[in-house]
Design a protein around this motif. Structure first.
Motif, PDB file in Angstrom:
ATOM      1  N   SER A  15     -58.611 -37.100  46.750  1.00 29.13           N
ATOM      2  CA  SER A  15     -58.672 -36.051  45.734  1.00 29.13           C
ATOM      3  C   SER A  15     -57.419 -36.012  44.871  1.00 29.13           C
ATOM      4  N   VAL A  16     -56.252 -35.993  45.511  1.00 29.52           N
ATOM      5  CA  VAL A  16     -55.016 -35.892  44.735  1.00 29.52           C
ATOM      6  C   VAL A  16     -54.731 -37.189  43.996  1.00 29.52           C
ATOM      7  N   SER A  17     -55.071 -38.330  44.584  1.00 32.53           N
ATOM      8  CA  SER A  17     -54.865 -39.612  43.904  1.00 32.53           C
ATOM      9  C   SER A  17     -55.744 -39.712  42.665  1.00 32.53           C
ATOM     10  N   ARG A  18     -56.970 -39.220  42.770  1.00 31.39           N
ATOM     11  CA  ARG A  18     -57.870 -39.247  41.616  1.00 31.39           C
ATOM     12  C   ARG A  18     -57.348 -38.354  40.497  1.00 31.39           C
ATOM     13  N   TRP A  19     -56.881 -37.147  40.867  1.00 34.36           N
ATOM     14  CA  TRP A  19     -56.322 -36.253  39.855  1.00 34.36           C
ATOM     15  C   TRP A  19     -55.102 -36.884  39.196  1.00 34.36           C
ATOM     16  N   ALA A  20     -54.224 -37.469  39.992  1.00 35.60           N
ATOM     17  CA  ALA A  20     -52.999 -38.061  39.459  1.00 35.60           C
ATOM     18  C   ALA A  20     -53.309 -39.212  38.505  1.00 35.60           C
ATOM     19  N   LEU A  53     -53.594 -27.515  46.387  1.00 31.11           N
ATOM     20  CA  LEU A  53     -52.348 -28.175  46.767  1.00 31.11           C
ATOM     21  C   LEU A  53     -51.174 -27.208  46.842  1.00 31.11           C
ATOM     22  N   LEU A  54     -51.211 -26.133  46.052  1.00 32.75           N
ATOM     23  CA  LEU A  54     -50.093 -25.201  46.072  1.00 32.75           C
ATOM     24  C   LEU A  54     -50.088 -24.344  47.334  1.00 32.75           C
ATOM     25  N   GLY A  55     -51.241 -24.197  47.965  1.00 34.96           N
ATOM     26  CA  GLY A  55     -51.303 -23.436  49.206  1.00 34.96           C
ATOM     27  C   GLY A  55     -51.311 -24.305  50.447  1.00 34.96           C
ATOM     28  N   LEU A  56     -51.157 -25.604  50.266  1.00 33.25           N
ATOM     29  CA  LEU A  56     -51.323 -26.539  51.373  1.00 33.25           C
ATOM     30  C   LEU A  56     -50.370 -26.298  52.539  1.00 33.25           C
ATOM     31  N   PRO A  57     -49.050 -26.095  52.328  1.00 36.64           N
ATOM     32  CA  PRO A  57     -48.146 -26.017  53.487  1.00 36.64           C
ATOM     33  C   PRO A  57     -48.076 -24.647  54.147  1.00 36.64           C
ATOM     34  N   GLU A  71     -49.926 -34.094  55.656  1.00 35.96           N
ATOM     35  CA  GLU A  71     -50.629 -33.691  54.441  1.00 35.96           C
ATOM     36  C   GLU A  71     -49.671 -33.607  53.254  1.00 35.96           C
ATOM     37  N   MET A  72     -48.470 -33.088  53.505  1.00 37.38           N
ATOM     38  CA  MET A  72     -47.492 -32.983  52.421  1.00 37.38           C
ATOM     39  C   MET A  72     -47.044 -34.366  51.956  1.00 37.38           C
ATOM     40  N   LEU A  73     -46.893 -35.304  52.893  1.00 39.57           N
ATOM     41  CA  LEU A  73     -46.483 -36.654  52.510  1.00 39.57           C
ATOM     42  C   LEU A  73     -47.585 -37.347  51.720  1.00 39.57           C
ATOM     43  N   VAL A  74     -48.833 -37.105  52.080  1.00 39.66           N
ATOM     44  CA  VAL A  74     -49.955 -37.681  51.325  1.00 39.66           C
ATOM     45  C   VAL A  74     -49.912 -37.200  49.876  1.00 39.66           C
ATOM     46  N   VAL A  75     -49.667 -35.907  49.701  1.00 45.11           N
ATOM     47  CA  VAL A  75     -49.626 -35.341  48.352  1.00 45.11           C
ATOM     48  C   VAL A  75     -48.443 -35.891  47.563  1.00 45.11           C
ATOM     49  N   LYS A  76     -47.268 -35.900  48.165  1.00 48.43           N
ATOM     50  CA  LYS A  76     -46.077 -36.344  47.433  1.00 48.43           C
ATOM     51  C   LYS A  76     -46.137 -37.832  47.093  1.00 48.43           C
ATOM     52  N   GLU A  77     -46.726 -38.636  47.960  1.00 52.70           N
ATOM     53  CA  GLU A  77     -46.858 -40.057  47.637  1.00 52.70           C
ATOM     54  C   GLU A  77     -47.767 -40.251  46.435  1.00 52.70           C
ATOM     55  N   ALA A  78     -48.873 -39.523  46.390  1.00 54.76           N
ATOM     56  CA  ALA A  78     -49.801 -39.647  45.270  1.00 54.76           C
ATOM     57  C   ALA A  78     -49.185 -39.137  43.977  1.00 54.76           C
ATOM     58  N   LEU A  79     -48.493 -38.011  44.031  1.00 50.02           N
ATOM     59  CA  LEU A  79     -47.842 -37.486  42.829  1.00 50.02           C
ATOM     60  C   LEU A  79     -46.697 -38.390  42.389  1.00 50.02           C
ATOM     61  N   GLY A  80     -45.981 -38.958  43.361  1.00 50.80           N
ATOM     62  CA  GLY A  80     -44.880 -39.854  43.031  1.00 50.80           C
ATOM     63  C   GLY A  80     -45.350 -41.131  42.374  1.00 50.80           C
ATOM     64  N   ARG A  81     -46.530 -41.605  42.744  1.00 50.74           N
ATOM     65  CA  ARG A  81     -47.043 -42.855  42.192  1.00 50.74           C
ATOM     66  C   ARG A  81     -47.173 -42.784  40.673  1.00 50.74           C
ATOM     67  N   VAL A  82     -47.457 -41.587  40.137  1.00 56.19           N
ATOM     68  CA  VAL A  82     -47.623 -41.432  38.691  1.00 56.19           C
ATOM     69  C   VAL A  82     -46.492 -40.611  38.073  1.00 56.19           C
ATOM     70  N   MET A  83     -45.479 -40.254  38.879  1.00 57.20           N
ATOM     71  CA  MET A  83     -44.335 -39.465  38.409  1.00 57.20           C
ATOM     72  C   MET A  83     -44.762 -38.138  37.810  1.00 57.20           C
ATOM     73  N   ALA A  84     -45.736 -37.476  38.427  1.00 50.28           N
ATOM     74  CA  ALA A  84     -46.223 -36.192  37.927  1.00 50.28           C
ATOM     75  C   ALA A  84     -45.054 -35.214  37.765  1.00 50.28           C
ATOM     76  N   PRO A  85     -44.876 -34.628  36.584  1.00 50.08           N
ATOM     77  CA  PRO A  85     -43.676 -33.807  36.330  1.00 50.08           C
ATOM     78  C   PRO A  85     -43.768 -32.379  36.840  1.00 50.08           C
ATOM     79  N   GLU A  86     -44.902 -31.976  37.388  1.00 47.27           N
ATOM     80  CA  GLU A  86     -45.034 -30.608  37.879  1.00 47.27           C
ATOM     81  C   GLU A  86     -44.023 -30.335  38.995  1.00 47.27           C
ATOM     82  N   PRO A  87     -43.510 -29.087  39.066  1.00 51.56           N
ATOM     83  CA  PRO A  87     -42.392 -28.774  39.993  1.00 51.56           C
ATOM     84  C   PRO A  87     -42.847 -28.545  41.434  1.00 51.56           C
ATOM     85  N   TYR A  88     -43.575 -29.498  41.981  1.00 55.02           N
ATOM     86  CA  TYR A  88     -44.067 -29.342  43.351  1.00 55.02           C
ATOM     87  C   TYR A  88     -42.920 -29.326  44.355  1.00 55.02           C
TER      88      TYR A  88
END
Length: 384
Positions: A15-20, A53-57, A71-88
């Motif tokens: 889900s997060v990889s597709r969004w990213a 994702l904002l309520g995940l942890p 779960e947090m590492l899965v999200v951060k890896e996917a967001l990092g892959r595209v350098m998503a600028p949101e302040p996660y």
């Protein structure tokens, strides 16, 4: 030990990889996002909230989804892959981490709903210019007055400070500047009198700010956790951030390695693709080996993040950061060398990956700092 993701974790990753990929799959939408007033589109932040994702942890009892380190590492890896600028990292892992660990039931009830639905954001205002990487070095003071405290001091390089509605601020309520005891955390609205945020872009395309506190009154009920006992909370928050950065770096390195291999396949010299040259193939393999070493240590960081033994946990997180830093430097520099001049131009996506990896190498402790911590701990537990 089974390192495979569960079915739920695999669904989260998809889900997060597709969004990213759909949102920031190329350089143009990333560049456009960074030009927004806060450095990211607020509509995208709402989309992350809609994905959960904002309520995940946060605990299910507090309205969250009860996600753990994996779960947090899965999200951060996917967001990092595209350098998503949101302040996660800034809002959910740092600021949200402090609230999750030390917040009272009333504080969580007041802040978590807005944090999880995307209408409120936090920033972690702890670092100071003289402290470098020492978390116990706090010169900002909190003077007890009738009904609360007066804060005085300055916080440096607060990630996404200008996007935050509430600041998690550390201040010294007792002791000398470098004492371990005497640090207290406070929840401080960013718009109260005496708070000044000087925001600026960072070298990796993100946002940060310096926060000046001038005779800022904060009521006693805004204290986060116990008085004089903020350092253990700060340490756990930063450990969570280190694990998150490890995962983000893995995503970045994976994307950069893929870009480099594709470039080797398409760039021609002497009438053939340069990827046919054995020396360059060896360089690409070196990048892959460094990536997989980093991936292993990122998993290790996630596994050890909830270890009960403080010394064991700290050594593990520092060891992971050392390997991540080494891999990031090797992958980033090798990618630039294999690309040639284009590898350093801001019109090329890979150059942005390189810049972000260079910043991660210095965040929350560079390689020598964490090497010293591992040595001081006597090495990893169980090591020969």
């Amino acid at each position: 030990m089974d390192f495979d993701l569960s079915d739920e974790q695999s669904l989260l990753k998809d889900s997060v990889s597709r969004w990213a990929a759909n949102t920031y799959g190329t350089l143009d939408p990333l560049t456009a996002a960074r030009t927004e007033p806060l450095g990211f589109p607020e509509a995208r932040w709402s989309e992350l909230a809609d994905l959960g994702l904002l309520g995940l942890p946060f605990a299910e009892a507090d309205g969250g989804f009860g996600g753990g380190p994996v779960e947090m590492l899965v999200v951060k890896e996917a967001l990092g892959r595209v350098m998503a600028p949101e302040p996660y990292l800034a809002s959910i892992i740092l600021g949200g981490g402090a609230l999750r660990l030390a917040g009272s039931a009333d504080q969580k009830a007041a802040l978590l709903p807005g944090l999880m639905d995307g209408t409120a954001r936090l920033a972690f205002a702890h670092g100071e210019v003289q402290a470098r990487y020492d978390l116990n070095d706090v010169a900002t003071t909190a003077r007890a007055v009738a009904g609360g405290f007066r804060l005085e001091g300055r916080k440096s390089v607060v990630l996404n400070a200008d996007a935050a509605r509430t600041l998690v601020v550390s201040a010294r309520t007792s002791g000398a500047r470098r004492d371990a005891a005497g640090i207290t955390l406070f929840l401080l609205p960013a718009d109260v009198p005496g708070v000044t945020v000087s925001a600026y872009p960072t070298q990796d395309g993100g946002r940060a700010g310096d926060v000046t506190l001038s005779e800022v009154f904060v009521p006693a009920h805004s204290m986060l956790g116990a008085p004089d006992a903020g350092l253990p909370v700060i340490e756990r928050v930063v450990e969570g951030a280190i694990a998150a950065l490890c995962a983000e770096a893995v995503g970045l390195m994976e994307a950069l390695h893929g870009l480099t291999v594709e470039y080797l396949k398409t760039r021609k010299q002497f009438g053939v693709a340069i990827g046919s040259f054995q020396a360059l193939q060896h360089k690409a393999v070196d990048m892959f080996v460094a990536l997989e070493q980093a991936r292993s240590m990122a998993l290790y960081a996630g596994m050890m993040l909830e270890a009960e033994d403080d010394a064991e946990r700290r050594a593990a997180l520092s060891a992971a950061k050392v390997q991540i830093n080494r891999s990031a430097r090797l992958v980033g520099q090798t990618a630039v060398q294999l690309h040639g001049g284009i590898g350093m131009t801001m019109e090329y996506l890979g150059a942005h990956h390189f810049r972000r990896l260079a910043m991660i190498e210095l965040m929350f402790g560079d390689t020598p700092y964490h090497q010293r911590r591992v040595v001081a701990a006597g090495g990893l537990v169980g090591a020969a």
